[in-house]
Design an enzyme around this catalytic site. Structure first.
Site, PDB file in Angstrom:
ATOM      1  N   TRP A 197      20.763  91.526  69.359  1.00 57.17           N
ATOM      2  CA  TRP A 197      20.393  92.166  68.485  1.00 57.17           C
ATOM      3  C   TRP A 197      19.018  91.148  67.873  1.00 57.17           C
ATOM      4  CZ3 TRP A 197      25.510  91.417  69.136  1.00 57.17           C
ATOM      5  CH2 TRP A 197      26.070  89.764  68.710  1.00 57.17           C
ATOM      6  N   ARG A 198      19.042  90.123  68.207  1.00 59.62           N
ATOM      7  CA  ARG A 198      17.837  89.177  68.170  1.00 59.62           C
ATOM      8  C   ARG A 198      16.472  89.515  68.646  1.00 59.62           C
ATOM      9  NH1 ARG A 198      21.092  83.317  67.907  1.00 59.62           N
ATOM     10  NH2 ARG A 198      21.969  83.691  65.890  1.00 59.62           N
ATOM     11  N   GLU A 254      25.479  93.520  62.500  1.00 57.26           N
ATOM     12  CA  GLU A 254      26.009  92.889  61.254  1.00 57.26           C
ATOM     13  C   GLU A 254      27.287  93.441  60.858  1.00 57.26           C
ATOM     14  OE1 GLU A 254      24.982  90.367  59.575  1.00 57.26           O
ATOM     15  OE2 GLU A 254      23.062  90.132  60.791  1.00 57.26           O
ATOM     16  N   GLN A 305      34.048  89.750  60.371  1.00 53.73           N
ATOM     17  CA  GLN A 305      35.380  89.123  60.801  1.00 53.73           C
ATOM     18  C   GLN A 305      35.692  89.342  62.346  1.00 53.73           C
ATOM     19  OE1 GLN A 305      37.561  88.425  58.344  1.00 53.73           O
ATOM     20  NE2 GLN A 305      36.355  88.689  56.534  1.00 53.73           N
ATOM     21  N   THR A 306      34.368  89.134  63.118  1.00 56.15           N
ATOM     22  CA  THR A 306      34.634  89.159  64.603  1.00 56.15           C
ATOM     23  C   THR A 306      33.879  88.056  65.336  1.00 56.15           C
ATOM     24  OG1 THR A 306      34.812  91.457  64.386  1.00 56.15           O
ATOM     25  CG2 THR A 306      34.247  90.830  66.509  1.00 56.15           C
ATOM     26  N   GLY A 334      39.571  95.650  64.900  1.00 59.08           N
ATOM     27  CA  GLY A 334      40.298  95.603  63.688  1.00 59.08           C
ATOM     28  C   GLY A 334      39.493  95.712  62.203  1.00 59.08           C
ATOM     29  N   TYR A 335      40.428  95.754  61.187  1.00 63.43           N
ATOM     30  CA  TYR A 335      39.558  95.952  59.870  1.00 63.43           C
ATOM     31  C   TYR A 335      38.800  97.529  60.049  1.00 63.43           C
ATOM     32  CZ  TYR A 335      40.564  91.046  58.700  1.00 63.43           C
ATOM     33  OH  TYR A 335      41.089  89.830  58.476  1.00 63.43           O
ATOM     34  N   TYR A 359      25.798  89.893  51.317  1.00 61.78           N
ATOM     35  CA  TYR A 359      25.158  89.452  52.371  1.00 61.78           C
ATOM     36  C   TYR A 359      24.649  90.326  53.318  1.00 61.78           C
ATOM     37  CZ  TYR A 359      25.117  88.063  57.268  1.00 61.78           C
ATOM     38  OH  TYR A 359      24.858  87.715  58.575  1.00 61.78           O
ATOM     39  N   ASP A 403      26.458  84.174  54.135  1.00 61.64           N
ATOM     40  CA  ASP A 403      27.895  84.190  54.594  1.00 61.64           C
ATOM     41  C   ASP A 403      28.774  83.141  54.811  1.00 61.64           C
ATOM     42  OD1 ASP A 403      26.726  82.788  56.653  1.00 61.64           O
ATOM     43  OD2 ASP A 403      27.390  84.179  58.504  1.00 61.64           O
ATOM     44  N   CYS A 429      28.278  65.907  63.271  1.00 57.76           N
ATOM     45  CA  CYS A 429      27.357  65.170  62.127  1.00 57.76           C
ATOM     46  C   CYS A 429      26.442  64.279  62.868  1.00 57.76           C
ATOM     47  CB  CYS A 429      28.198  64.582  61.066  1.00 57.76           C
ATOM     48  SG  CYS A 429      29.286  65.566  60.291  1.00 57.76           S
ATOM     49  N   CYS A 439      23.197  66.038  63.735  1.00 56.57           N
ATOM     50  CA  CYS A 439      22.777  66.974  62.380  1.00 56.57           C
ATOM     51  C   CYS A 439      21.467  66.272  61.836  1.00 56.57           C
ATOM     52  CB  CYS A 439      23.723  67.003  61.362  1.00 56.57           C
ATOM     53  SG  CYS A 439      23.452  67.906  60.083  1.00 56.57           S
TER      54      CYS A 439
END
Length: 347
Positions: A20-21, A33, A38-39, A77-78, A116, A134, A195, A198
Protein backbone atom coordinates in the site's frame (compact mmCIF):
# COMPACT_ATOMS: atom_id res chain seq x y z
CA UNK A 1 16.14 19.50 16.69
CA UNK A 2 14.02 18.92 13.59
CA UNK A 3 12.15 15.77 14.69
CA UNK A 4 10.33 15.26 11.40
CA UNK A 5 13.47 15.56 9.29
CA UNK A 6 15.27 12.97 11.41
CA UNK A 7 12.28 10.62 11.32
CA UNK A 8 12.14 10.80 7.53
CA UNK A 9 15.90 10.21 7.23
CA UNK A 10 15.59 7.11 9.41
CA UNK A 11 12.51 5.97 7.47
CA UNK A 12 14.18 6.19 4.08
CA UNK A 13 16.96 3.90 5.31
CA UNK A 14 14.86 1.41 7.26
CA UNK A 15 11.30 1.29 5.88
CA UNK A 16 9.65 -1.98 4.94
CA UNK A 17 8.44 -2.62 1.42
CA UNK A 18 4.65 -2.77 1.82
CA UNK A 19 2.18 -2.93 -1.09
CA UNK A 20 0.00 0.00 0.00
CA UNK A 21 3.03 2.30 0.03
CA UNK A 22 3.21 2.11 -3.74
CA UNK A 23 -0.16 3.71 -4.43
CA UNK A 24 -1.97 6.97 -3.84
CA UNK A 25 -5.32 5.33 -4.61
CA UNK A 26 -7.44 6.43 -1.61
CA UNK A 27 -9.63 3.32 -1.85
CA UNK A 28 -6.62 0.99 -1.54
CA UNK A 29 -5.13 3.10 1.25
CA UNK A 30 -8.45 3.04 3.10
CA UNK A 31 -8.63 -0.75 2.77
CA UNK A 32 -5.12 -1.14 4.14
CA UNK A 33 -5.80 1.13 7.11
CA UNK A 34 -8.99 -0.71 8.08
CA UNK A 35 -7.32 -4.11 7.73
CA UNK A 36 -4.33 -3.02 9.82
CA UNK A 37 -6.49 -1.92 12.75
CA UNK A 38 -5.84 -4.53 15.45
CA UNK A 39 -3.87 -6.65 12.93
CA UNK A 40 -0.14 -7.28 12.50
CA UNK A 41 1.26 -6.01 9.21
CA UNK A 42 2.73 -9.40 8.27
CA UNK A 43 -0.67 -11.04 8.76
CA UNK A 44 -2.68 -8.29 7.08
CA UNK A 45 -0.75 -8.22 3.78
CA UNK A 46 -2.36 -11.37 2.36
CA UNK A 47 -5.83 -10.05 3.23
CA UNK A 48 -5.09 -6.70 1.61
CA UNK A 49 -3.88 -8.32 -1.62
CA UNK A 50 -6.85 -10.67 -1.76
CA UNK A 51 -9.29 -7.82 -1.07
CA UNK A 52 -8.01 -5.59 -3.86
CA UNK A 53 -8.02 -8.58 -6.22
CA UNK A 54 -11.60 -9.53 -5.32
CA UNK A 55 -12.93 -5.99 -4.88
CA UNK A 56 -10.75 -3.80 -7.13
CA UNK A 57 -13.13 -0.81 -6.99
CA UNK A 58 -15.44 0.86 -4.50
CA UNK A 59 -18.40 -0.24 -6.61
CA UNK A 60 -17.34 -3.89 -6.53
CA UNK A 61 -17.17 -3.76 -2.73
CA UNK A 62 -20.43 -1.83 -2.38
CA UNK A 63 -22.27 -4.24 -4.67
CA UNK A 64 -20.95 -7.37 -2.94
CA UNK A 65 -23.10 -9.47 -0.65
CA UNK A 66 -22.30 -8.93 3.04
CA UNK A 67 -21.69 -12.67 3.49
CA UNK A 68 -19.03 -12.51 0.78
CA UNK A 69 -17.29 -9.58 2.48
CA UNK A 70 -17.37 -11.31 5.86
CA UNK A 71 -16.05 -14.53 4.35
CA UNK A 72 -13.13 -12.59 2.86
CA UNK A 73 -12.53 -11.07 6.31
CA UNK A 74 -12.64 -14.42 8.09
CA UNK A 75 -9.64 -14.80 10.40
CA UNK A 76 -8.99 -11.07 10.87
CA UNK A 77 -11.35 -10.70 13.81
CA UNK A 78 -13.13 -7.53 14.96
CA UNK A 79 -15.76 -8.16 12.30
CA UNK A 80 -17.46 -4.80 12.81
CA UNK A 81 -14.57 -3.47 10.69
CA UNK A 82 -15.76 -5.51 7.71
CA UNK A 83 -19.40 -4.55 8.19
CA UNK A 84 -18.48 -0.86 8.46
CA UNK A 85 -16.20 -1.14 5.44
CA UNK A 86 -19.11 -2.49 3.42
CA UNK A 87 -21.52 0.19 4.69
CA UNK A 88 -19.00 2.95 3.97
CA UNK A 89 -18.49 1.69 0.42
CA UNK A 90 -22.24 1.91 -0.13
CA UNK A 91 -22.24 5.45 1.28
CA UNK A 92 -19.41 6.49 -1.05
CA UNK A 93 -21.30 4.94 -3.97
CA UNK A 94 -24.53 6.75 -3.10
CA UNK A 95 -23.26 10.09 -1.75
CA UNK A 96 -20.03 10.64 -3.68
CA UNK A 97 -20.76 8.97 -7.03
CA UNK A 98 -18.36 6.12 -6.14
CA UNK A 99 -15.42 8.54 -5.82
CA UNK A 100 -13.55 8.48 -2.54
CA UNK A 101 -14.10 11.83 -0.74
CA UNK A 102 -11.09 14.16 -0.64
CA UNK A 103 -11.89 16.25 2.43
CA UNK A 104 -11.03 15.21 5.99
CA UNK A 105 -14.52 16.06 7.26
CA UNK A 106 -16.12 13.79 4.65
CA UNK A 107 -13.63 10.98 5.23
CA UNK A 108 -14.16 10.92 8.99
CA UNK A 109 -17.92 10.74 8.44
CA UNK A 110 -17.56 7.27 6.90
CA UNK A 111 -18.53 4.29 9.04
CA UNK A 112 -15.58 2.83 10.93
CA UNK A 113 -13.29 5.80 10.30
CA UNK A 114 -11.93 7.62 13.33
CA UNK A 115 -9.44 10.50 13.71
CA UNK A 116 -6.35 8.37 13.09
CA UNK A 117 -7.70 6.64 9.98
CA UNK A 118 -9.07 9.90 8.55
CA UNK A 119 -5.72 11.62 9.09
CA UNK A 120 -3.79 8.72 7.57
CA UNK A 121 -5.96 8.63 4.43
CA UNK A 122 -5.98 12.42 4.13
CA UNK A 123 -2.19 12.60 4.22
CA UNK A 124 -1.26 9.42 2.32
CA UNK A 125 -3.77 9.86 -0.51
CA UNK A 126 -4.27 13.62 -0.70
CA UNK A 127 -1.15 15.09 1.01
CA UNK A 128 -3.33 17.03 3.48
CA UNK A 129 -1.56 18.30 6.64
CA UNK A 130 -3.07 16.01 9.27
CA UNK A 131 -1.00 14.21 11.92
CA UNK A 132 -1.94 10.54 12.22
CA UNK A 133 -1.81 9.32 15.83
CA UNK A 134 -1.94 5.55 16.35
CA UNK A 135 -0.40 3.34 19.02
CA UNK A 136 3.04 3.53 17.45
CA UNK A 137 2.92 7.33 17.37
CA UNK A 138 1.65 7.51 20.95
CA UNK A 139 4.55 5.37 22.09
CA UNK A 140 7.15 7.56 20.39
CA UNK A 141 5.59 10.85 21.50
CA UNK A 142 5.01 9.67 25.06
CA UNK A 143 8.63 8.65 25.47
CA UNK A 144 10.25 11.47 23.50
CA UNK A 145 8.38 14.24 25.31
CA UNK A 146 8.09 12.40 28.63
CA UNK A 147 4.33 12.91 28.53
CA UNK A 148 2.67 11.60 31.69
CA UNK A 149 -0.97 12.27 30.77
CA UNK A 150 -2.83 8.98 30.19
CA UNK A 151 -3.28 8.66 26.45
CA UNK A 152 -6.60 6.83 26.76
CA UNK A 153 -8.47 9.75 28.34
CA UNK A 154 -10.20 12.65 26.61
CA UNK A 155 -7.64 15.15 27.86
CA UNK A 156 -4.76 12.80 27.07
CA UNK A 157 -5.91 12.30 23.48
CA UNK A 158 -5.99 16.09 23.02
CA UNK A 159 -2.47 16.44 24.42
CA UNK A 160 -1.05 13.71 22.19
CA UNK A 161 -2.78 15.13 19.11
CA UNK A 162 -1.35 18.58 19.86
CA UNK A 163 2.16 17.16 20.28
CA UNK A 164 1.80 15.22 17.03
CA UNK A 165 0.68 18.40 15.27
CA UNK A 166 3.64 20.26 16.76
CA UNK A 167 6.24 18.01 15.10
CA UNK A 168 4.31 17.44 11.85
CA UNK A 169 5.96 18.66 8.65
CA UNK A 170 2.86 20.07 6.99
CA UNK A 171 4.60 20.23 3.61
CA UNK A 172 5.52 16.55 3.76
CA UNK A 173 2.71 15.07 5.84
CA UNK A 174 2.48 11.75 3.99
CA UNK A 175 6.13 10.80 4.43
CA UNK A 176 6.22 12.21 7.96
CA UNK A 177 3.25 10.08 9.04
CA UNK A 178 4.66 6.98 7.38
CA UNK A 179 7.99 7.61 9.10
CA UNK A 180 6.74 8.13 12.64
CA UNK A 181 4.40 5.12 12.44
CA UNK A 182 7.21 2.93 11.08
CA UNK A 183 9.60 4.21 13.73
CA UNK A 184 7.23 3.16 16.51
CA UNK A 185 6.58 -0.20 14.85
CA UNK A 186 10.22 -1.17 14.24
CA UNK A 187 12.49 0.71 16.66
CA UNK A 188 10.55 2.39 19.49
CA UNK A 189 8.70 -0.83 20.22
CA UNK A 190 6.60 -1.72 23.24
CA UNK A 191 8.73 -4.43 24.84
CA UNK A 192 12.22 -4.09 23.37
CA UNK A 193 12.91 -0.55 22.11
CA UNK A 194 16.31 -0.29 20.43
CA UNK A 195 17.49 2.83 22.24
CA UNK A 196 21.14 2.32 21.28
CA UNK A 197 20.26 2.73 17.60
CA UNK A 198 17.75 5.54 18.18
CA UNK A 199 18.63 8.90 16.61
CA UNK A 200 16.59 10.65 19.32
CA UNK A 201 18.15 9.12 22.44
CA UNK A 202 20.01 12.31 23.39
CA UNK A 203 16.75 14.26 23.38
CA UNK A 204 14.36 11.55 24.57
CA UNK A 205 13.00 12.32 28.04
CA UNK A 206 12.12 8.69 28.76
CA UNK A 207 15.59 7.45 27.83
CA UNK A 208 17.35 10.12 29.88
CA UNK A 209 15.17 9.56 32.95
CA UNK A 210 15.19 5.75 32.79
CA UNK A 211 11.42 5.67 32.29
CA UNK A 212 11.24 3.91 28.91
CA UNK A 213 8.95 1.18 30.26
CA UNK A 214 6.78 3.58 32.24
CA UNK A 215 5.73 5.62 29.22
CA UNK A 216 3.31 6.16 27.64
CA UNK A 217 0.81 6.03 30.50
CA UNK A 218 -2.46 4.13 30.24
CA UNK A 219 -5.24 4.73 32.74
CA UNK A 220 -7.52 1.80 32.03
CA UNK A 221 -6.80 -1.89 32.37
CA UNK A 222 -9.22 -4.21 30.60
CA UNK A 223 -10.41 -7.04 32.82
CA UNK A 224 -10.52 -10.25 30.82
CA UNK A 225 -13.50 -12.45 31.67
CA UNK A 226 -13.79 -16.18 31.13
CA UNK A 227 -16.62 -17.46 28.96
CA UNK A 228 -17.54 -21.11 28.48
CA UNK A 229 -19.26 -21.96 25.19
CA UNK A 230 -20.67 -25.37 24.32
CA UNK A 231 -21.29 -25.48 20.58
CA UNK A 232 -23.86 -27.95 19.31
CA UNK A 233 -22.87 -29.47 15.99
CA UNK A 234 -26.31 -30.91 15.26
CA UNK A 235 -26.22 -33.27 12.30
CA UNK A 236 -29.35 -34.27 10.41
CA UNK A 237 -28.48 -36.78 7.69
CA UNK A 238 -25.83 -34.90 5.65
CA UNK A 239 -26.67 -31.41 6.90
CA UNK A 240 -26.04 -29.36 10.03
CA UNK A 241 -27.85 -26.44 11.63
CA UNK A 242 -26.34 -22.98 11.10
CA UNK A 243 -27.74 -19.57 11.98
CA UNK A 244 -26.63 -15.98 11.35
CA UNK A 245 -25.73 -14.00 14.48
CA UNK A 246 -27.72 -10.82 14.93
CA UNK A 247 -25.60 -9.22 17.69
CA UNK A 248 -22.29 -9.42 19.53
CA UNK A 249 -18.68 -9.43 18.32
CA UNK A 250 -19.50 -12.03 15.67
CA UNK A 251 -22.57 -10.26 14.34
CA UNK A 252 -23.20 -11.20 10.71
CA UNK A 253 -21.22 -14.45 10.93
CA UNK A 254 -22.81 -17.89 10.87
CA UNK A 255 -22.81 -19.90 14.05
CA UNK A 256 -23.82 -23.19 15.58
CA UNK A 257 -26.47 -23.34 18.29
CA UNK A 258 -24.61 -22.88 21.54
CA UNK A 259 -24.91 -22.77 25.29
CA UNK A 260 -22.90 -19.88 26.73
CA UNK A 261 -21.96 -19.81 30.40
CA UNK A 262 -19.96 -17.45 32.61
CA UNK A 263 -18.56 -20.28 34.74
CA UNK A 264 -17.49 -23.86 34.29
CA UNK A 265 -19.94 -26.73 34.71
CA UNK A 266 -19.36 -30.41 34.02
CA UNK A 267 -20.30 -32.07 30.75
CA UNK A 268 -22.83 -34.17 32.65
CA UNK A 269 -24.62 -30.99 33.72
CA UNK A 270 -24.91 -29.48 30.23
CA UNK A 271 -27.81 -31.72 29.25
CA UNK A 272 -29.66 -30.52 32.36
CA UNK A 273 -29.59 -26.85 31.37
CA UNK A 274 -32.67 -24.97 30.18
CA UNK A 275 -30.83 -24.19 26.92
CA UNK A 276 -30.36 -27.88 26.15
CA UNK A 277 -34.02 -28.48 26.87
CA UNK A 278 -34.99 -25.56 24.59
CA UNK A 279 -32.91 -26.90 21.69
CA UNK A 280 -33.91 -30.56 21.85
CA UNK A 281 -37.39 -30.61 23.47
CA UNK A 282 -37.62 -34.34 24.14
CA UNK A 283 -36.29 -35.27 20.68
CA UNK A 284 -34.08 -38.32 20.45
CA UNK A 285 -30.48 -37.21 20.76
CA UNK A 286 -27.37 -39.24 20.04
CA UNK A 287 -24.14 -37.68 21.32
CA UNK A 288 -21.33 -38.86 19.04
CA UNK A 289 -18.51 -37.12 20.86
CA UNK A 290 -17.52 -34.01 22.81
CA UNK A 291 -14.34 -32.29 21.63
CA UNK A 292 -11.38 -31.29 23.71
CA UNK A 293 -11.41 -27.68 24.87
CA UNK A 294 -10.61 -25.00 22.29
CA UNK A 295 -9.26 -21.76 23.74
CA UNK A 296 -9.57 -18.37 22.10
CA UNK A 297 -8.40 -15.11 23.68
CA UNK A 298 -10.03 -11.80 22.79
CA UNK A 299 -9.23 -8.37 24.17
CA UNK A 300 -11.96 -8.68 26.81
CA UNK A 301 -12.78 -12.38 26.93
CA UNK A 302 -11.03 -15.72 27.31
CA UNK A 303 -13.23 -18.27 25.59
CA UNK A 304 -13.21 -21.92 26.57
CA UNK A 305 -15.14 -23.82 23.90
CA UNK A 306 -16.21 -27.41 23.41
CA UNK A 307 -18.02 -28.86 20.43
CA UNK A 308 -20.74 -31.44 20.88
CA UNK A 309 -21.29 -33.62 17.82
CA UNK A 310 -24.96 -34.53 18.11
CA UNK A 311 -27.22 -36.51 15.80
CA UNK A 312 -30.93 -35.77 15.94
CA UNK A 313 -33.31 -35.98 12.98
CA UNK A 314 -36.24 -33.92 14.23
CA UNK A 315 -34.62 -30.87 15.79
CA UNK A 316 -35.78 -27.47 14.56
CA UNK A 317 -34.44 -24.28 16.10
CA UNK A 318 -35.73 -20.80 15.33
CA UNK A 319 -33.17 -18.78 13.40
CA UNK A 320 -31.19 -21.82 12.25
CA UNK A 321 -31.40 -23.58 8.88
CA UNK A 322 -30.12 -26.87 7.51
CA UNK A 323 -26.91 -26.47 5.53
CA UNK A 324 -25.29 -29.26 3.54
CA UNK A 325 -21.93 -30.12 5.10
CA UNK A 326 -20.20 -29.68 1.75
CA UNK A 327 -21.46 -26.08 1.57
CA UNK A 328 -20.12 -24.98 4.96
CA UNK A 329 -16.97 -23.65 3.29
CA UNK A 330 -19.00 -20.85 1.69
CA UNK A 331 -20.29 -19.42 4.98
CA UNK A 332 -18.35 -16.81 7.01
CA UNK A 333 -17.72 -18.15 10.50
CA UNK A 334 -15.57 -17.26 13.52
CA UNK A 335 -11.99 -18.46 13.89
CA UNK A 336 -13.16 -20.94 16.53
CA UNK A 337 -15.67 -22.60 14.20
CA UNK A 338 -13.29 -22.48 11.25
CA UNK A 339 -10.63 -24.30 13.27
CA UNK A 340 -13.09 -26.98 14.38
CA UNK A 341 -14.44 -27.42 10.86
CA UNK A 342 -10.93 -27.72 9.41
CA UNK A 343 -9.80 -30.24 11.99
CA UNK A 344 -12.87 -32.34 11.25
CA UNK A 345 -12.59 -32.00 7.43
CA UNK A 346 -15.69 -29.83 7.21
CA UNK A 347 -14.13 -26.69 5.69
Amino acid sequence: MNVSLNLVKWYNKNKRELPWRHTDNPYFIWLSEIILQQTRVSYGIKYYLEFIRTFPTIDSLANADEDHVLKMWQGLGYYSRARNLHKAAKKIQQNYSSKFPKQYEDIISLQGVGPYTAAAISSFAFKLPYAAVDGNVIRFIGRFFGEEAPYDTYQGRKIYQNLANKILDKDNSAEHNQAIIEFGALLCTFRSPNCLECPFSCNCVAYNTNSIYNLPVKSKQIKVKDKYIHYLFIQKSNSILLGKRKFGIWKGLYDLPSIELSSYISEESISQTKEWEYFFKNNDVQIEFVSEEYQHKLSHQFIHAKFWHVKSDNVKIKGFVEVDKEDIIHYPVSVLLHKFFCENNLN
